[in-house]
Design a protein around this motif. Structure first.
Motif, PDB file in Angstrom:
ATOM      1  N   ASN A   1       0.830  -1.201   0.000  1.00 10.46           N
ATOM      2  CA  ASN A   1       0.000   0.000   0.000  1.00 10.46           C
ATOM      3  C   ASN A   1       0.866   1.254   0.000  1.00 10.46           C
ATOM      4  O   ASN A   1       1.874   1.334   0.712  1.00 10.46           O
ATOM      5  CB  ASN A   1      -0.942   0.015   1.207  1.00 10.46           C
ATOM      6  N   VAL A   2       0.467   2.226  -0.790  1.00  6.30           N
ATOM      7  CA  VAL A   2       1.260   3.442  -0.975  1.00  6.30           C
ATOM      8  C   VAL A   2       1.362   4.262   0.306  1.00  6.30           C
ATOM      9  O   VAL A   2       2.172   5.193   0.386  1.00  6.30           O
ATOM     10  CB  VAL A   2       0.657   4.280  -2.126  1.00  6.30           C
ATOM     11  N   ILE A   3       0.597   3.922   1.339  1.00  5.00           N
ATOM     12  CA  ILE A   3       0.733   4.599   2.620  1.00  5.00           C
ATOM     13  C   ILE A   3       2.170   4.513   3.129  1.00  5.00           C
ATOM     14  O   ILE A   3       2.653   5.424   3.809  1.00  5.00           O
ATOM     15  CB  ILE A   3      -0.250   4.001   3.662  1.00  5.00           C
ATOM     16  N   ARG A   4       2.884   3.424   2.797  1.00  2.00           N
ATOM     17  CA  ARG A   4       4.264   3.273   3.248  1.00  2.00           C
ATOM     18  C   ARG A   4       5.194   4.291   2.600  1.00  2.00           C
ATOM     19  O   ARG A   4       6.297   4.537   3.104  1.00  2.00           O
ATOM     20  CB  ARG A   4       4.754   1.846   2.966  1.00  2.00           C
ATOM     21  N   LEU A   5       4.760   4.885   1.494  1.00  2.00           N
ATOM     22  CA  LEU A   5       5.511   5.962   0.860  1.00  2.00           C
ATOM     23  C   LEU A   5       4.939   7.318   1.274  1.00  2.00           C
ATOM     24  O   LEU A   5       5.675   8.214   1.678  1.00  2.00           O
ATOM     25  CB  LEU A   5       5.454   5.830  -0.670  1.00  2.00           C
TER      26      LEU A   5
ATOM     27  N   VAL B   1       7.503  -3.952  -8.968  1.00  4.88           N
ATOM     28  CA  VAL B   1       6.188  -3.788  -8.339  1.00  4.88           C
ATOM     29  C   VAL B   1       5.560  -2.492  -8.858  1.00  4.88           C
ATOM     30  O   VAL B   1       4.356  -2.409  -9.103  1.00  4.88           O
ATOM     31  CB  VAL B   1       6.311  -3.770  -6.802  1.00  4.88           C
ATOM     32  N   ILE B   2       6.403  -1.481  -9.019  1.00  3.50           N
ATOM     33  CA  ILE B   2       6.020  -0.237  -9.686  1.00  3.50           C
ATOM     34  C   ILE B   2       6.883  -0.120 -10.933  1.00  3.50           C
ATOM     35  O   ILE B   2       8.118  -0.197 -10.848  1.00  3.50           O
ATOM     36  CB  ILE B   2       6.216   0.987  -8.772  1.00  3.50           C
TER      37      ILE B   2
ATOM     38  N   LEU C   1      10.302   2.425  -1.831  1.00  6.23           N
ATOM     39  CA  LEU C   1      10.186   2.797  -3.240  1.00  6.23           C
ATOM     40  C   LEU C   1      11.294   2.158  -4.067  1.00  6.23           C
ATOM     41  O   LEU C   1      11.038   1.603  -5.148  1.00  6.23           O
ATOM     42  CB  LEU C   1      10.213   4.322  -3.384  1.00  6.23           C
ATOM     43  N   ARG C   2      12.533   2.218  -3.589  1.00  6.53           N
ATOM     44  CA  ARG C   2      13.656   1.602  -4.324  1.00  6.53           C
ATOM     45  C   ARG C   2      13.409   0.108  -4.504  1.00  6.53           C
ATOM     46  O   ARG C   2      13.642  -0.449  -5.590  1.00  6.53           O
ATOM     47  CB  ARG C   2      14.973   1.840  -3.585  1.00  6.53           C
ATOM     48  N   ASP C   3      12.964  -0.546  -3.443  1.00 11.53           N
ATOM     49  CA  ASP C   3      12.714  -1.981  -3.508  1.00 11.53           C
ATOM     50  C   ASP C   3      11.606  -2.311  -4.503  1.00 11.53           C
ATOM     51  O   ASP C   3      11.746  -3.235  -5.321  1.00 11.53           O
ATOM     52  CB  ASP C   3      12.334  -2.489  -2.112  1.00 11.53           C
ATOM     53  N   TRP C   4      10.522  -1.557  -4.478  1.00 13.00           N
ATOM     54  CA  TRP C   4       9.401  -1.824  -5.376  1.00 13.00           C
ATOM     55  C   TRP C   4       9.772  -1.556  -6.829  1.00 13.00           C
ATOM     56  O   TRP C   4       9.338  -2.273  -7.727  1.00 13.00           O
ATOM     57  CB  TRP C   4       8.194  -0.994  -4.965  1.00 13.00           C
ATOM     58  N   LEU C   5      10.586  -0.528  -7.051  1.00 13.81           N
ATOM     59  CA  LEU C   5      11.048  -0.254  -8.416  1.00 13.81           C
ATOM     60  C   LEU C   5      11.984  -1.360  -8.906  1.00 13.81           C
ATOM     61  O   LEU C   5      11.892  -1.800 -10.058  1.00 13.81           O
ATOM     62  CB  LEU C   5      11.757   1.109  -8.474  1.00 13.81           C
TER      63      LEU C   5
END
Length: 429
Positions: free
Chosen positions: A46-50, A81-82, A73-77
């Motif tokens: 969930n984007v709440i973590r960003l 994931v993003i 964000l770095r991990d998801w990129l």
């Protein structure tokens, strides 16, 4: 000219994260601790973590909620994931929602818009900002270099030509869809047809843009840009993510912001009438807040306010007799500003007449729905409830266009825009 551009958004890969509803969230400034936890629990992505990472014991300058957001964000990129879209486009955004039993549909689109200092071009604010939220958002922007949530802006388009062109490009294609905690349904379609995006860019160029919501994010982006070194004019840091809605869109709704006033213990309708009668024509209402609100809506002006005294459960309508006192008390402001209901309420009623008449310091809480006013009165959560007609789009356009800021809590554009539908990188184009 306003510089509005198609862009390659970063978006969630739903194959990895599941339902879009599970990974989006409202803007940071309307998220309390219970909703924050609910969003944390809904999905590990969930984007709440960003957008609003939780503080933790032991946080310090080098390890804190901003660095954690950047780490997620770095991990998801890195894990896709993003992912960034391959083609530039605009992103059509519809929101379907209910207010007071009526269904509405607001239409807009996401774009990348060139930043410009207020007063220097075609982008106009209408609200004051505070230093605390700007400092918070700047720390997050430095850490992530990503617009995680959009600025909500408005543009004149009486015939609705821009949105109609975008909706035609969408056609019957199926949207991505998410439903938020208020039941608002958001739908998203990318539009990458170059003829359409070029035409929309040309149509939007001459139009002014009025910021409806997100003033802190916009000013933060300006501050971030000033910090950058050797940034050329086409660098992504020169732009910000916006959702643009036509001022004449049938689904564009400004909710009223009613005041629940404390600090006036025991005030009755008779006592209030003595305080107000010199400047207001007063009318007692027999059937409570609902009838008072119906009368205000029928009046259709900014000069009628509804006053409910909790001690005796009475309601009355007050209509300003003339503008002379407002001209005296707010002479540094324009006539449009002085005519606003919120200006009349705060400058004349609360800060002048009630403060002097009761030797009191009124304190306000803000709500938007009539049922919230009724509940506050029945449970005695305030001493005085005031029904306030909403400002209109012409008010926003005239006052902001005059480079003047509206009083606090003048507008409430509902629904809020979701964070997590599209992201705008300040590093990659």
């Amino acid at each position: 000219m306003a510089d509005i551009r198609a862009f390659r958004a970063h978006r969630y890969d739903l194959g990895q994260v599941g339902a879009l509803s599970d990974v989006v969230c409202p803007p940071y400034d309307v998220i309390g601790a219970p909703l924050q936890q609910e969003l944390y629990d809904r999905s590990p992505f969930n984007v709440i973590r960003l957008e609003l990472n939780k503080p933790q014991d032991g946080d310090k300058e080098t390890s804190n909620r901003y660095t954690r957001a950047a780490g997620f964000l770095r991990d998801w990129l890195a894990r896709d994931v993003i992912k960034q879209d391959t083609a530039r486009g605009f992103y059509v955004y519809h929101q379907e929602y209910d207010v007071e039993g009526r269904r509405h549909l607001r239409k807009g689109f996401f774009a990348r818009v060139r930043l410009e200092p207020f007063g220097s071009g075609k982008i106009f604010p209408h609200e004051e900002t505070m230093s605390g939220p700007k400092e918070d958002r700047l720390k997050l922007l430095r850490a992530t270099a990503m617009n995680l949530s959009p600025v909500f802006s408005l543009y004149p388009d009486e015939a609705g030509e821009v949105q109609r062109m975008l909706d035609s490009a969408v056609g019957r294609s199926l949207p991505l869809e998410a439903t938020d905690h208020h039941g608002v349904v958001s739908r998203l379609w990318p539009v990458t047809d170059q003829q359409v995006t070029s035409a929309v860019t040309g149509m939007m160029g001459p139009k002014p843009i009025f910021i409806a919501d997100g003033h802190h994010r916009y000013e933060t982006a300006l501050n971030y840009l000033q910090e950058q070194r050797e940034v050329n004019s086409d660098s992504p840091a020169n732009f910000i993510l916006m959702n643009l809605v036509g001022m004449n869109d049938p689904g564009l709704l400004i909710l009223p912001t009613h005041r629940l006033v404390s600090g006036l213990p025991g005030i009755t309708a008779d006592r209030l009438a003595v305080i107000l009668e010199k400047h207001f024509q007063l009318e007692r209402i027999g059937d409570g807040a609902r009838e008072a609100w119906d009368r205000i809506q029928m009046d259709g002006t900014q000069s009628a306010l509804g006053f409910g005294t909790v001690a005796d459960g009475a309601w009355q309508i007050g209509r300003l007799r003339d503008s002379a006192m407002m001209e005296q008390l707010a002479k540094d402001h324009s006539a449009d500003w002085r005519d606003l209901a919120v200006s009349i309420l705060h400058v004349l009623v609360l800060n002048k007449l009630i403060a002097a008449g009761l030797d009191a310091k009124p304190v306000c809480r803000y709500v938007h729905l009539l049922k919230e006013v009724q509940e506050a009165g029945s449970s005695r959560q305030c001493d005085l409830a005031v029904l306030v007609p909403p400002a209109t789009m012409p008010h926003v356009e005239r006052i902001a266009g005059n480079l003047e800021k509206m009083p606090p809590k003048s507008t409430y554009f509902y629904p809020k825009l979701l964070s997590g539908l599209v992201f705008n990188s300040l590093k990659s184009s």
